[in-house]
Write a protein that holds these residues in place. Structure first.
Motif, PDB file in Angstrom:
ATOM      1  N   GLY A 163      37.004  16.995  29.296  1.00 31.76           N
ATOM      2  CA  GLY A 163      35.806  17.766  29.009  1.00 31.76           C
ATOM      3  C   GLY A 163      35.392  18.691  30.130  1.00 31.76           C
ATOM      4  O   GLY A 163      34.390  19.397  30.020  1.00 31.76           O
ATOM      5  N   ALA A 164      36.175  18.716  31.213  1.00 31.58           N
ATOM      6  CA  ALA A 164      35.838  19.559  32.365  1.00 31.58           C
ATOM      7  C   ALA A 164      36.175  21.017  32.082  1.00 31.58           C
ATOM      8  O   ALA A 164      37.200  21.334  31.480  1.00 31.58           O
ATOM      9  N   VAL A 165      35.288  21.898  32.526  1.00 27.39           N
ATOM     10  CA  VAL A 165      35.517  23.333  32.429  1.00 27.39           C
ATOM     11  C   VAL A 165      35.437  23.924  33.829  1.00 27.39           C
ATOM     12  O   VAL A 165      34.430  23.776  34.518  1.00 27.39           O
ATOM     13  N   THR A 166      36.529  24.554  34.262  1.00 22.88           N
ATOM     14  CA  THR A 166      36.604  25.135  35.601  1.00 22.88           C
ATOM     15  C   THR A 166      36.604  26.645  35.500  1.00 22.88           C
ATOM     16  O   THR A 166      37.392  27.214  34.731  1.00 22.88           O
ATOM     17  N   ARG A 167      35.734  27.301  36.260  1.00 23.61           N
ATOM     18  CA  ARG A 167      35.668  28.752  36.284  1.00 23.61           C
ATOM     19  C   ARG A 167      35.990  29.251  37.682  1.00 23.61           C
ATOM     20  O   ARG A 167      35.444  28.745  38.665  1.00 23.61           O
ATOM     21  N   LEU A 168      36.872  30.245  37.758  1.00 24.92           N
ATOM     22  CA  LEU A 168      37.268  30.815  39.036  1.00 24.92           C
ATOM     23  C   LEU A 168      37.090  32.326  39.014  1.00 24.92           C
ATOM     24  O   LEU A 168      37.280  32.973  37.987  1.00 24.92           O
ATOM     25  N   ASN A 169      36.737  32.867  40.181  1.00 26.03           N
ATOM     26  CA  ASN A 169      36.630  34.302  40.348  1.00 26.03           C
ATOM     27  C   ASN A 169      37.997  34.849  40.735  1.00 26.03           C
ATOM     28  O   ASN A 169      38.558  34.457  41.755  1.00 26.03           O
ATOM     29  N   LEU A 170      38.555  35.728  39.932  1.00 31.37           N
ATOM     30  CA  LEU A 170      39.897  36.242  40.181  1.00 31.37           C
ATOM     31  C   LEU A 170      39.956  37.277  41.294  1.00 31.37           C
ATOM     32  O   LEU A 170      41.047  37.693  41.679  1.00 31.37           O
ATOM     33  N   SER A 171      38.819  37.673  41.824  1.00 27.57           N
ATOM     34  CA  SER A 171      38.849  38.636  42.923  1.00 27.57           C
ATOM     35  C   SER A 171      39.484  38.026  44.165  1.00 27.57           C
ATOM     36  O   SER A 171      39.953  38.753  45.041  1.00 27.57           O
ATOM     37  N   ARG A 172      39.531  36.692  44.244  1.00 26.82           N
ATOM     38  CA  ARG A 172      40.147  36.013  45.383  1.00 26.82           C
ATOM     39  C   ARG A 172      41.351  35.180  44.950  1.00 26.82           C
ATOM     40  O   ARG A 172      41.750  34.251  45.644  1.00 26.82           O
ATOM     41  N   ASN A 173      41.923  35.539  43.818  1.00 21.68           N
ATOM     42  CA  ASN A 173      43.075  34.829  43.294  1.00 21.68           C
ATOM     43  C   ASN A 173      44.180  35.836  43.021  1.00 21.68           C
ATOM     44  O   ASN A 173      43.922  36.893  42.439  1.00 21.68           O
ATOM     45  N   PRO A 174      45.433  35.544  43.429  1.00 18.81           N
ATOM     46  CA  PRO A 174      46.518  36.518  43.216  1.00 18.81           C
ATOM     47  C   PRO A 174      46.684  36.946  41.765  1.00 18.81           C
ATOM     48  O   PRO A 174      47.101  38.071  41.502  1.00 18.81           O
ATOM     49  N   LEU A 175      46.337  36.075  40.812  1.00 16.57           N
ATOM     50  CA  LEU A 175      46.489  36.414  39.402  1.00 16.57           C
ATOM     51  C   LEU A 175      45.646  37.624  39.019  1.00 16.57           C
ATOM     52  O   LEU A 175      45.994  38.383  38.111  1.00 16.57           O
ATOM     53  N   GLY A 176      44.542  37.836  39.733  1.00 15.46           N
ATOM     54  CA  GLY A 176      43.685  38.975  39.448  1.00 15.46           C
ATOM     55  C   GLY A 176      44.380  40.311  39.633  1.00 15.46           C
ATOM     56  O   GLY A 176      43.965  41.323  39.042  1.00 15.46           O
ATOM     57  N   LEU A 177      45.459  40.346  40.431  1.00 13.27           N
ATOM     58  CA  LEU A 177      46.197  41.588  40.646  1.00 13.27           C
ATOM     59  C   LEU A 177      46.887  42.075  39.377  1.00 13.27           C
ATOM     60  O   LEU A 177      47.210  43.252  39.255  1.00 13.27           O
ATOM     61  N   LEU A 178      47.111  41.153  38.431  1.00 14.19           N
ATOM     62  CA  LEU A 178      47.818  41.486  37.199  1.00 14.19           C
ATOM     63  C   LEU A 178      46.893  41.940  36.083  1.00 14.19           C
ATOM     64  O   LEU A 178      47.343  42.596  35.143  1.00 14.19           O
ATOM     65  N   LEU A 179      45.598  41.625  36.167  1.00 14.94           N
ATOM     66  CA  LEU A 179      44.734  41.705  34.999  1.00 14.94           C
ATOM     67  C   LEU A 179      43.785  42.896  34.983  1.00 14.94           C
ATOM     68  O   LEU A 179      42.753  42.873  34.330  1.00 14.94           O
ATOM     69  N   HIS A 180      44.122  43.951  35.705  1.00 10.97           N
ATOM     70  CA  HIS A 180      43.363  45.194  35.601  1.00 10.97           C
ATOM     71  C   HIS A 180      43.762  45.924  34.313  1.00 10.97           C
ATOM     72  O   HIS A 180      44.871  45.768  33.819  1.00 10.97           O
ATOM     73  N   VAL A 181      42.851  46.710  33.780  1.00  4.78           N
ATOM     74  CA  VAL A 181      43.141  47.520  32.598  1.00  4.78           C
ATOM     75  C   VAL A 181      42.749  48.962  32.882  1.00  4.78           C
ATOM     76  O   VAL A 181      41.576  49.239  33.110  1.00  4.78           O
TER      77      VAL A 181
END
Length: 203
Positions: free
Chosen positions: A98-116
């Motif tokens: 039941g845990a929900v984890t939210r992360l800010n992608l501005s400090r995560n390498p995955l965020g480099l892929l998700l620009h539009v």
């Protein structure tokens, strides 16, 4: 672990360099960067199976779906979970706990892929790009803060067409997550390829 530390060290070393985007790349490398951008900006969703490894031996497997600006992972291993990443945020919903984890992608390498759209311009630094028969890879970091992490994208390169085959991220703490893709389909075209094709890491 050595590879993760080396990647983080590379990112830290780049922090002192006044470079951004594709600065320093050859014309041939820049042309390959454009091919990668075209592939990642294709509006037709890509989906298939994935296997995740790390960090700290934590793994998983299930079904993935990528479209420009978004990545979804539906885990069946180790148990049912959903991960949705888009824009600036990532949400992991664990149906077992039941845990929900939210992360800010501005400090995560995955965020480099998700620009539009995906553009490797001044804000994203192309730190490395290499090709081999049937395969290609590109490594990315934040131009203004590369110590936040490094993301390497690997592709199958067949019939003059790129197909994303793995995402390899190392964050600022040296934690590495490798997501290998297989049974990839795009629209009605199934590649039948796995993500095992790769390029040896640079020493």
């Amino acid at each position: 672990m050595r590879r993760g530390l080396a990647a983080t060290g590379l990112a830290i070393a780049l922090a002192g360099c006044a470079v951004s985007g594709t600065d320093g790349l050859t014309a041939q490398q820049k042309a390959q960067v454009k091919r990668v951008e075209v592939c990642l900006n294709d509006p037709t969703p890509v989906e298939g199976s994935f296997i995740q490894r790390g960090p700290q031996q934590n793994g998983g497997a299930g079904h993935f779906r990528y479209a420009p600006g978004s990545l979804g992972l539906d885990y069946t291993v180790p148990h049912a979970m959903t991960l949705r990443a888009s824009g600036a945020h990532l949400v992991l919903d664990d149906s077992q706990t039941g845990a929900v984890t939210r992360l800010n992608l501005s400090r995560n390498p995955l965020g480099l892929l998700l620009h539009v759209p995906v553009r490797f311009d001044g804000k994203i630094r192309v730190t490395d790009i290499r090709t081999a028969p049937g395969a290609s890879q590109i490594s990315l970091a934040q131009a203004d803060n590369p110590s936040q992490g490094l993301l390497t994208l690997r592709f199958l390169d067949q019939n003059n067409r790129l197909q994303l085959s793995s995402l390899d991220g190392v964050d600022a703490r040296g934690n590495r997550i490798l997501i290998q893709l297989s049974d990839i389909s795009q629209g009605s075209n199934v590649t039948g390829q796995s993500a095992s094709v790769g390029i040896a890491p640079k020493n």
